[in-house]
Design a protein around this motif. Structure first.
Motif, PDB file in Angstrom:
ATOM      1  N   GLU A  27      19.110   1.533  62.428  1.00 49.85           N
ATOM      2  CA  GLU A  27      20.380   0.824  62.310  1.00 49.85           C
ATOM      3  C   GLU A  27      20.409  -0.076  61.087  1.00 49.85           C
ATOM      4  O   GLU A  27      21.379  -0.097  60.358  1.00 49.85           O
ATOM      5  CB  GLU A  27      20.619   0.017  63.598  1.00 49.85           C
ATOM      6  CG  GLU A  27      21.998  -0.567  63.719  1.00 49.85           C
ATOM      7  CD  GLU A  27      22.072  -1.974  63.161  1.00 49.85           C
ATOM      8  OE1 GLU A  27      23.186  -2.419  62.835  1.00 49.85           O
ATOM      9  OE2 GLU A  27      21.046  -2.634  63.012  1.00 49.85           O
ATOM     10  N   ARG A  44      18.354   1.667  67.176  1.00 44.18           N
ATOM     11  CA  ARG A  44      19.331   1.770  68.271  1.00 44.18           C
ATOM     12  C   ARG A  44      18.747   2.668  69.349  1.00 44.18           C
ATOM     13  O   ARG A  44      18.420   3.823  69.097  1.00 44.18           O
ATOM     14  CB  ARG A  44      20.639   2.332  67.746  1.00 44.18           C
ATOM     15  CG  ARG A  44      21.755   2.326  68.775  1.00 44.18           C
ATOM     16  CD  ARG A  44      23.080   2.803  68.200  1.00 44.18           C
ATOM     17  NE  ARG A  44      23.579   1.828  67.252  1.00 44.18           N
ATOM     18  CZ  ARG A  44      23.883   2.104  65.978  1.00 44.18           C
ATOM     19  NH1 ARG A  44      23.754   3.317  65.506  1.00 44.18           N
ATOM     20  NH2 ARG A  44      24.327   1.161  65.188  1.00 44.18           N
ATOM     21  N   ARG A  52      21.196  -0.846  72.778  1.00 46.28           N
ATOM     22  CA  ARG A  52      20.654  -2.119  72.321  1.00 46.28           C
ATOM     23  C   ARG A  52      19.829  -1.854  71.078  1.00 46.28           C
ATOM     24  O   ARG A  52      19.534  -0.703  70.742  1.00 46.28           O
ATOM     25  CB  ARG A  52      19.805  -2.763  73.416  1.00 46.28           C
ATOM     26  CG  ARG A  52      18.628  -1.927  73.848  1.00 46.28           C
ATOM     27  CD  ARG A  52      17.963  -2.459  75.118  1.00 46.28           C
ATOM     28  NE  ARG A  52      16.947  -1.542  75.586  1.00 46.28           N
ATOM     29  CZ  ARG A  52      15.659  -1.608  75.294  1.00 46.28           C
ATOM     30  NH1 ARG A  52      15.208  -2.584  74.532  1.00 46.28           N
ATOM     31  NH2 ARG A  52      14.806  -0.718  75.764  1.00 46.28           N
ATOM     32  N   GLY A  84      21.814  -7.164  71.370  1.00 48.42           N
ATOM     33  CA  GLY A  84      22.951  -6.266  71.503  1.00 48.42           C
ATOM     34  C   GLY A  84      23.286  -5.628  70.173  1.00 48.42           C
ATOM     35  O   GLY A  84      22.886  -6.111  69.113  1.00 48.42           O
ATOM     36  N   THR A  85      24.029  -4.553  70.207  1.00 48.02           N
ATOM     37  CA  THR A  85      24.331  -3.818  68.974  1.00 48.02           C
ATOM     38  C   THR A  85      25.207  -4.605  68.012  1.00 48.02           C
ATOM     39  O   THR A  85      25.264  -4.274  66.842  1.00 48.02           O
ATOM     40  CB  THR A  85      24.990  -2.456  69.283  1.00 48.02           C
ATOM     41  OG1 THR A  85      26.146  -2.678  70.079  1.00 48.02           O
ATOM     42  CG2 THR A  85      24.021  -1.531  69.997  1.00 48.02           C
ATOM     43  N   ASP A  86      25.870  -5.646  68.482  1.00 46.65           N
ATOM     44  CA  ASP A  86      26.701  -6.490  67.614  1.00 46.65           C
ATOM     45  C   ASP A  86      26.099  -7.873  67.422  1.00 46.65           C
ATOM     46  O   ASP A  86      26.748  -8.751  66.862  1.00 46.65           O
ATOM     47  CB  ASP A  86      28.117  -6.629  68.187  1.00 46.65           C
ATOM     48  CG  ASP A  86      28.862  -5.310  68.178  1.00 46.65           C
ATOM     49  OD1 ASP A  86      28.617  -4.498  67.270  1.00 46.65           O
ATOM     50  OD2 ASP A  86      29.687  -5.092  69.080  1.00 46.65           O
ATOM     51  N   ASP A  87      24.879  -8.077  67.895  1.00 46.28           N
ATOM     52  CA  ASP A  87      24.257  -9.394  67.852  1.00 46.28           C
ATOM     53  C   ASP A  87      23.358  -9.560  66.632  1.00 46.28           C
ATOM     54  O   ASP A  87      23.047  -8.607  65.936  1.00 46.28           O
ATOM     55  CB  ASP A  87      23.420  -9.640  69.112  1.00 46.28           C
ATOM     56  CG  ASP A  87      24.279  -9.724  70.365  1.00 46.28           C
ATOM     57  OD1 ASP A  87      25.486  -9.990  70.252  1.00 46.28           O
ATOM     58  OD2 ASP A  87      23.739  -9.501  71.456  1.00 46.28           O
ATOM     59  N   ARG A 117      18.443  -9.678  57.136  1.00 49.87           N
ATOM     60  CA  ARG A 117      19.008  -8.320  57.145  1.00 49.87           C
ATOM     61  C   ARG A 117      19.510  -7.962  55.758  1.00 49.87           C
ATOM     62  O   ARG A 117      20.163  -8.742  55.088  1.00 49.87           O
ATOM     63  CB  ARG A 117      20.146  -8.266  58.158  1.00 49.87           C
ATOM     64  CG  ARG A 117      20.696  -6.881  58.306  1.00 49.87           C
ATOM     65  CD  ARG A 117      21.762  -6.856  59.367  1.00 49.87           C
ATOM     66  NE  ARG A 117      22.433  -5.587  59.331  1.00 49.87           N
ATOM     67  CZ  ARG A 117      23.087  -5.074  60.339  1.00 49.87           C
ATOM     68  NH1 ARG A 117      23.185  -5.743  61.466  1.00 49.87           N
ATOM     69  NH2 ARG A 117      23.667  -3.908  60.226  1.00 49.87           N
TER      70      ARG A 117
END
Length: 118
Positions: A27, A44, A52, A84-87, A117
């Motif tokens: 990801e 992911r 997650r 989480g995928t948006d965290d 990141r």
């Protein structure tokens, strides 16, 4: 050594363990803020609707056609603390991720994050 620019091209590719077992999908790449070198990738994992992100160290990683192979076993990676995928990984949780893999954690002198990141 894998360069940040190179590994970015592998987003959405499979991440596999040393035995070739698929762990999940790459990801994002996180660099060490002290060296600006790739340090961790988020992978992911999970079923649709229950996805997650787990962290996997990139030290010793190899890139192949359509995959990134990390040096850690699938089960160990999947047990890593997740977000989480948006965290975003909270700074206070970074040390936990490093400790999960038995890696030294060294935040900056003023408490800066070790991971950023890219």
């Amino acid at each position: 050594m894998i360069r940040t620019a190179d590994i970015r091209e592998w987003r959405t590719q499979n991440v596999v363990d040393p035995r070739g077992r698929v762990i999940g999908e790459l990801e994002a790449v996180y660099v060490d803020t002290r060296t600006d070198e790739p340090a961790m990738a988020t992978v992911r994992v999970g079923l649709p609707g229950r996805r997650r992100l787990v962290f996997a160290p990139l030290e010793g990683a190899m890139v192949g056609p359509g995959y990134v192979q990390v040096a850690h076993d699938k089960a160990l990676v999947k047990r890593c603390p997740s977000i989480g995928t948006d965290d975003v990984l909270p700074v206070e949780d970074e040390e936990t991720v490093f400790r999960h893999y038995g890696l030294a954690y060294q935040p900056g002198a003023n408490g800066e994050r070790q991971l950023a990141r890219r």
